[in-house]
Design a protein around this motif. Structure first.
Motif, PDB file in Angstrom:
ATOM      1  N   GLY A  91     -68.767 -25.075 -31.033  1.00 24.53           N
ATOM      2  CA  GLY A  91     -68.812 -23.969 -30.090  1.00 24.53           C
ATOM      3  C   GLY A  91     -68.609 -24.394 -28.649  1.00 24.53           C
ATOM      4  O   GLY A  91     -68.155 -23.594 -27.821  1.00 24.53           O
ATOM      5  N   ASP A 204     -75.302 -18.459 -34.926  1.00 26.94           N
ATOM      6  CA  ASP A 204     -73.921 -18.629 -35.381  1.00 26.94           C
ATOM      7  C   ASP A 204     -73.892 -19.256 -36.774  1.00 26.94           C
ATOM      8  O   ASP A 204     -73.089 -20.155 -37.052  1.00 26.94           O
ATOM      9  CB  ASP A 204     -73.126 -19.483 -34.388  1.00 26.94           C
ATOM     10  CG  ASP A 204     -71.612 -19.319 -34.557  1.00 26.94           C
ATOM     11  OD1 ASP A 204     -71.193 -18.295 -35.138  1.00 26.94           O
ATOM     12  OD2 ASP A 204     -70.859 -20.202 -34.114  1.00 26.94           O
ATOM     13  N   LEU A 225     -74.617 -22.039 -29.712  1.00 27.00           N
ATOM     14  CA  LEU A 225     -74.959 -20.676 -29.307  1.00 27.00           C
ATOM     15  C   LEU A 225     -76.437 -20.375 -29.497  1.00 27.00           C
ATOM     16  O   LEU A 225     -76.850 -19.209 -29.414  1.00 27.00           O
ATOM     17  CB  LEU A 225     -74.119 -19.663 -30.115  1.00 27.00           C
ATOM     18  CG  LEU A 225     -72.601 -19.726 -29.926  1.00 27.00           C
ATOM     19  CD1 LEU A 225     -71.934 -18.628 -30.741  1.00 27.00           C
ATOM     20  CD2 LEU A 225     -72.226 -19.596 -28.464  1.00 27.00           C
ATOM     21  N   GLU A 235     -77.987 -15.952 -19.560  1.00 28.80           N
ATOM     22  CA  GLU A 235     -76.879 -15.435 -20.348  1.00 28.80           C
ATOM     23  C   GLU A 235     -76.298 -14.170 -19.726  1.00 28.80           C
ATOM     24  O   GLU A 235     -75.645 -13.379 -20.384  1.00 28.80           O
ATOM     25  CB  GLU A 235     -77.332 -15.156 -21.780  1.00 28.80           C
ATOM     26  CG  GLU A 235     -77.711 -16.419 -22.535  1.00 28.80           C
ATOM     27  CD  GLU A 235     -78.035 -16.134 -23.994  1.00 28.80           C
ATOM     28  OE1 GLU A 235     -77.873 -17.062 -24.803  1.00 28.80           O
ATOM     29  OE2 GLU A 235     -78.455 -15.013 -24.312  1.00 28.80           O
ATOM     30  N   THR A 238     -72.653 -13.466 -20.219  1.00 30.12           N
ATOM     31  CA  THR A 238     -72.142 -13.275 -21.575  1.00 30.12           C
ATOM     32  C   THR A 238     -72.345 -11.845 -22.057  1.00 30.12           C
ATOM     33  O   THR A 238     -72.137 -11.549 -23.222  1.00 30.12           O
ATOM     34  CB  THR A 238     -72.845 -14.235 -22.554  1.00 30.12           C
ATOM     35  OG1 THR A 238     -74.245 -13.894 -22.609  1.00 30.12           O
ATOM     36  CG2 THR A 238     -72.691 -15.673 -22.123  1.00 30.12           C
ATOM     37  N   LEU A 243     -71.369 -13.167 -28.868  1.00 29.44           N
ATOM     38  CA  LEU A 243     -71.939 -14.460 -29.212  1.00 29.44           C
ATOM     39  C   LEU A 243     -72.143 -14.465 -30.721  1.00 29.44           C
ATOM     40  O   LEU A 243     -72.973 -13.728 -31.245  1.00 29.44           O
ATOM     41  CB  LEU A 243     -73.269 -14.691 -28.491  1.00 29.44           C
ATOM     42  CG  LEU A 243     -73.201 -14.970 -26.995  1.00 29.44           C
ATOM     43  CD1 LEU A 243     -74.582 -15.277 -26.443  1.00 29.44           C
ATOM     44  CD2 LEU A 243     -72.257 -16.134 -26.701  1.00 29.44           C
TER      45      LEU A 243
END
Length: 337
Positions: A91, A204, A225, A235, A238, A243
């Motif tokens: 990632g 993830d 992640l 974050e 994001t 994610l």
């Protein structure tokens, strides 16, 4: 008058030898031994043939030889490690197989590209991944041993897994039997239970992030992640970016990844079990948006529609792990065990 003898190596081959020496990968005496061996075989001397000889003698890897043949003489060392070959991408960076130049121990080096190091947010996230990984010590989680910087690159030194990920295993060998799939998921769940107990949510989980060692041990990998409850991870940037991975992401994670708990990993693990038994992701769609919409609204698919011999209890377990509402799933990885 006797004509001068022709050199054994032509100019391109001599340049190749010079790059080998400049890179610090091979000693001149080792090259001479390979040259003598090739002479005995009557082989024509080209840079490519010499490279093949060095590979055969165990002095170069295929990756190193190809880089040298392409004119490269740098980028083969990082800190105390000699880079042998790429293993894949995670990632947050590229993973290489590296050998410690003194201890000769093989390790996996996750390297953040130099252009990403200048991005403070990404660099901080990479450091947080290292810190999170360092807190985890379990037989079913890939261990992290060190974090360092060299040559303008940040990297994490991790346990090297001699094997392949579960996605590659299914592509190579076909769908897993029910006992094998359940064993793989049980091992992954043991690792996740350890992580969850320490406040680490993976976010993830998918077949390609579960490594299958040659002896059958399964290890959770790639904490790139992960959400860590005891770290102040920013974050904010994001908010508009997914994610996770669309084929395996929990419905609530696709909406707000910052508030998810262990049950998001359980959903992704249910999708992974479905994949191991069927060879395909639970929901199809031509776009990411279509697949995400199905995670939100479509009923969990029944494994038995593709795998009729799947026991009812296993099919029902998959559907329970993939329940739309987190409260309808097993509450924790420990409960799932």
């Amino acid at each position: 008058m006797t004509a001068p003898s022709q050199p054994i190596l032509d100019e391109p081959t001599r340049s190749f030898v010079q790059r080998c020496l400049s890179a610090g990968l091979v000693e001149i005496n080792d090259i001479k031994k390979v040259v003598v061996s090739l002479q005995a075989e009557g082989s024509a001397f080209t840079a490519k043939r010499l490279a093949e000889g060095l590979i055969g003698a165990g002095l170069l890897t295929h990756w190193q030889a190809n880089k040298l043949l392409a004119g490269k003489s740098k980028g083969f060392y990082l800190g105390s490690y000699r880079l042998l070959r790429p293993l894949g991408k995670g990632g947050m960076g590229v993973v290489y197989l590296g050998e410690h130049h003194v201890m000769k121990r093989l390790m996996a080096l996750k390297i953040m590209p130099p252009e990403s190091v200048a991005d403070k947010r990404r660099a901080d996230r990479f450091r947080e991944e290292a810190r999170a990984s360092a807190q985890l010590d379990h037989p079913n989680i890939v261990r992290a041993y060190d974090f360092a910087e060299a040559g303008g690159k940040l990297y994490i030194v991790m346990e090297y897994i001699d094997g392949i990920d579960l996605q590659a295993a299914v592509r190579r060998d076909g769908v897993m039997s029910v006992p094998l799939a359940l064993d793989a998921i049980r091992q992954a769940t043991c690792g996740l239970a350890h992580a969850h107990d320490r406040g680490v949510i993976h976010r993830d989980i998918k077949p390609s992030n579960l490594m299958l060692r040659t002896d059958g041990v399964v290890k959770v990998s790639d904490m790139g992640l992960a959400r860590v409850s005891w770290m102040g991870i920013d974050e904010q940037s994001t908010n508009n970016r997914l994610l996770g991975t669309a084929d395996f992401v929990a419905p609530e994670q696709a909406i707000n990844s910052k508030s998810v708990d262990a049950r998001a990993d359980i959903y992704s693990l249910g999708c992974t079990l479905y994949y191991l038994l069927t060879g395909q992701a639970p929901f199809s769609g031509n776009t990411i948006a279509q697949r995400l919409a199905k995670h939100q609204t479509a009923a969990p698919p029944d494994v038995r529609s593709i795998h009729p011999d799947c026991p009812n209890a296993v099919a029902e377990l998959v559907m329970r792990m993939m329940a739309k509402r987190p409260e309808d799933r097993p509450k924790s990885a420990a409960e799932l065990l």
